[in-house]
Design a protein around this motif. Structure first.
Motif, PDB file in Angstrom:
ATOM      1  N   LEU A 106     -17.220  21.515 -16.683  1.00  0.00           N
ATOM      2  CA  LEU A 106     -17.504  20.022 -16.265  1.00  0.00           C
ATOM      3  C   LEU A 106     -18.074  20.272 -14.829  1.00  0.00           C
ATOM      4  CD1 LEU A 106     -16.627  17.229 -17.214  1.00  0.00           C
ATOM      5  CD2 LEU A 106     -14.856  17.525 -15.674  1.00  0.00           C
ATOM      6  N   TYR A 110     -22.547  18.647 -13.296  1.00  0.00           N
ATOM      7  CA  TYR A 110     -23.052  17.596 -12.140  1.00  0.00           C
ATOM      8  C   TYR A 110     -23.558  18.477 -11.125  1.00  0.00           C
ATOM      9  CZ  TYR A 110     -19.799  14.627 -15.045  1.00  0.00           C
ATOM     10  OH  TYR A 110     -19.593  13.996 -15.943  1.00  0.00           O
TER      11      TYR A 110
ATOM     12  N   LYS B 300      -8.819   7.273 -16.336  1.00  0.00           N
ATOM     13  CA  LYS B 300      -8.609   8.842 -15.709  1.00  0.00           C
ATOM     14  C   LYS B 300      -9.760  10.011 -16.145  1.00  0.00           C
ATOM     15  CE  LYS B 300      -3.831   9.204 -15.452  1.00  0.00           C
ATOM     16  NZ  LYS B 300      -2.439   9.176 -16.100  1.00  0.00           N
ATOM     17  N   GLU B 301     -10.052   9.813 -17.248  1.00  0.00           N
ATOM     18  CA  GLU B 301     -11.377  10.803 -17.620  1.00  0.00           C
ATOM     19  C   GLU B 301     -12.496  10.865 -16.634  1.00  0.00           C
ATOM     20  OE1 GLU B 301     -13.154  10.407 -21.433  1.00  0.00           O
ATOM     21  OE2 GLU B 301     -15.024  11.206 -20.455  1.00  0.00           O
ATOM     22  N   VAL B 304     -11.578  11.823 -13.318  1.00  0.00           N
ATOM     23  CA  VAL B 304     -11.545  13.383 -12.922  1.00  0.00           C
ATOM     24  C   VAL B 304     -13.067  13.829 -13.053  1.00  0.00           C
ATOM     25  CG1 VAL B 304     -11.291  15.599 -14.484  1.00  0.00           C
ATOM     26  CG2 VAL B 304      -9.510  13.802 -14.435  1.00  0.00           C
ATOM     27  N   ARG B 305     -13.908  13.370 -13.674  1.00  0.00           N
ATOM     28  CA  ARG B 305     -15.241  13.690 -13.503  1.00  0.00           C
ATOM     29  C   ARG B 305     -15.966  13.552 -12.187  1.00  0.00           C
ATOM     30  NH1 ARG B 305     -18.174  14.355 -18.662  1.00  0.00           N
ATOM     31  NH2 ARG B 305     -17.036  14.198 -20.531  1.00  0.00           N
TER      32      ARG B 305
END
Lengths: 220, 403
Positions: A106, A110, B300-301, B304-305
């Motif tokens: 993840l 980015y 929440k997702e 987190v991202r």
């Protein structure tokens, strides 16, 4: 590495003001493994969030690698979080929709200039460090709490951050799992990553190089 | 991209009831948006066969200076009257009657139009099969007819009724042309079947006059054309010692007349636009509340991202894009369902009325829908999905993660 100068944080709800942090001065040195301890509601997580640029202080200055982050745009702080910082949360906060390997990669999503192939390779590498490569196709719901936290650590490490911020990383785990995690963090620290960890557990804190105690928003 | 689609698929599949509600709501909305857009386009007056509507002047019933009805152009004098307008090449004669036509041993009550050959030059009917009738056909009294596709299906159980025969008032007619169906909002007459005017017996209505439609040529400015036509009409009634109340300022083109006939005139178009917006906003607000709940579940997702470096815009795109996938699917389904829904509505609303042989909307013009529905989809999607997505990306990360 991180220098906090006269940090104050006030939470305002209607007419109530809560001073979560009072004039905090703190320096985190490179390579340090620091733990922040204190009772619930003393402001330790708030301090960690401010150090991790997830929250802004009401007043005071934060220097990250000598750079004042106060005036930085949201765009820039997001970039800084992505490149310099890594996070481990008490509740793991893995994304249920994504497989373990997708969760781990993840932060690289980015980051500019990282190819799909490189992302995958680095995710496998990070999973090797936490010994979970055999679970990379699984989903978070199929893993135990300890395994989830190891995945979260792999996710925090994949971007090779200079500083790892862990908010009660063993808070949701049993003692055996907690020990495994703290040993893993020690190993990561030995490899050169600075770690700041918030914990309730003195046993966990005793593994770190420095312990900071906070009470009512002040460092004791 | 792969990440986006994996997450989107997971979330869409996970909340099936939410997805179904959103899809259903958007589909219903876009059925009506597609119909409203099409209707607005048809009512604009430039829709076939009325493509020349702003150049056609209709001469029907007239009044004298005392306001009394003095009738129209007498049928026997109609051809002579057209000679008073030498600059106008295309003048159609039209008279309609309700008849009982016998086709395939079945009687059908139909509004029939008795027209001359110019009718086909003035109005742009799209011929699906065959051809119109010409001047020679009228002169030679050929018993031929042109009808709409829908009437061909009613009479002969097939779209292509060429060569088929039907009869009324003791004469048998052969179908030589089948035209595309027309909308009741874009038709010069109520007729859906036409035969040469020479067969008109003016029964049962007994109105011995023709309606004349004059197509003004591009070489004559419309105001000059109106003056010439007014003079011709005045001369016609002067020969009958009647003072007709017919001056250029009173003359309107069919487009002007249709704008005047629509309740609210030009305001109709503004009203329709406002109605269309309402049609868009109300369901968008409903779906907005659904989306807010869904977006909150994913706060929440997103937090987190963002903690791991996602910029506000990419987080916004993630949620809003997911909503766009659902609304776009709903919108496409809605547009595709518009015509079948229209047919069901038509059968139940106008099935037994005088307009039963006409369509409300003859077909969906996908260019119109693309130009209108696509911006509507973007507005709808931004309203219903963009707003919750924006609000989520603005939330404080630690607060969300603590919840």
């Amino acid at each position: 590495m991180i220098k906090l100068d006269k940090i104050n944080k006030v939470f305002r709800t209607n007419e109530i003001e809560t001073h979560a942090l009072n004039n905090i001065n703190l320096t985190v040195e490179k390579g340090e493994f620091m733990s922040i301890m204190g009772p619930s509601g003393c402001g330790k997580s708030t301090l960690l969030n401010i150090m991790g640029l997830l929250d802004k202080p009401t007043s005071g200055t934060i220097l990250l690698n000598g750079i004042n982050v106060e005036e930085m745009s949201e765009h820039k702080t997001a970039e800084l979080r992505n490149k310099t910082l890594g996070f481990i949360f008490q509740s793991f906060h893995l994304i249920p929709a994504l497989s373990i390997i997708d969760n781990v990669e993840l932060p690289l999503l980015y980051r500019k200039g990282v190819s799909y192939k490189e992302r995958k390779e680095r995710a496998v590498e990070a999973l090797q460090k936490v010994e979970l490569t055999h679970r990379m196709k699984h989903f978070p719901s199929q893993l135990s709490g300890g395994q989830c936290q190891r995945v979260a650590i792999a996710r925090a490490l994949i971007g090779q951050p200079e500083i790892l911020l862990a908010d009660e990383p063993t808070g949701n785990l049993d003692s055996k799992m907690s020990e495994e995690i703290i040993l893993l963090l020690c190993e990561i620290n030995r490899s050169g990553t600075t770690i700041v960890m918030v914990t309730h557990d003195i046993k966990m804190a005793s593994n770190t190089s420095r312990i900071i105690n906070i009470l009512d928003g002040k460092i004791l | 991209m792969k990440h986006f689609f994996i997450t989107a698929y997971y979330n869409i599949a996970k909340d099936k009831s939410y997805t179904c509600l959103c899809l259903f709501g958007t589909t219903i909305t876009f059925i009506f948006i597609a119909l409203a857009l099409q209707l607005m386009h048809i009512c604009s007056g430039d829709y076939p066969p009325m493509t020349n509507a702003n150049s056609i002047i209709r001469l029907d019933m007239f009044k004298n200076t005392d306001g009394k009805n003095i009738g129209g152009i007498y049928y026997k004098e109609a051809n002579a009257f057209t000679k008073n307008l030498p600059d106008f090449k295309h003048i159609s004669l039209y008279h309609s009657n309700a008849i009982n036509a016998l086709a395939k041993e079945q009687l059908h009550n139909t509004d029939i139009g008795f027209v001359n050959e110019e009718y086909w030059n003035i109005y742009n009917y799209k011929f699906l099969y065959g051809k119109p009738f010409f001047k020679e056909d009228c002169i030679n009294r050929k018993q031929v007819a042109v009808m709409t596709e829908k009437l061909s299906k009613t009479y002969f159980n097939k779209s292509n009724g060429l060569g088929e025969k039907f009869s009324f008032q003791g004469k048998e007619y052969e179908v030589i042309g089948v035209v595309k169906n027309v909308s009741m909002f874009s038709t010069p007459t109520e007729s859906v079947i036409w035969v040469p005017y020479v067969f008109d017996k003016f029964i049962p209505n007994g109105m011995y006059k023709y309606t004349l439609d004059v197509l003004t040529p591009p070489s004559i400015p419309i105001n000059a054309a109106k003056e010439k036509i007014a003079v011709a009409v005045q001369q016609y009634f002067n020969t009958k010692n009647m003072k007709v109340d017919f001056f250029p300022k009173q003359i309107k083109t069919l487009k002007e007349t249709s704008e005047n006939n629509i309740p609210g005139g030009k305001m109709f178009q503004y009203g329709s636009t406002a109605a269309l917006l309402m049609l868009l906003i109300i369901p968008a607000l409903n779906i907005l509340t659904l989306n807010s709940t869904n977006a909150n579940n994913r706060a929440k997702e997103i937090a987190v991202r963002r903690a791991f470096g996602a910029k506000p815009f990419s987080s916004f795109i993630l949620i809003a894009g997911e909503n766009f996938l659902i609304t776009a699917t709903g919108a496409i389904t809605g547009v595709l369902c518009a015509v079948p829904v229209m047919n069901v509505l038509r059968k139940n609303i106008v099935g037994n009325s005088a307009f039963m042989d006409l369509e409300i909307i003859d077909h969906i013009d996908y260019n119109v829908i693309l130009c209108g529905a696509l911006p509507a989809l973007i507005v709808f999607s931004l309203l219903s999905g963009g707003l919750p997505a924006y609000l989520i990306t603005k939330r404080n990360i630690p607060t969300v993660l603590k919840e």
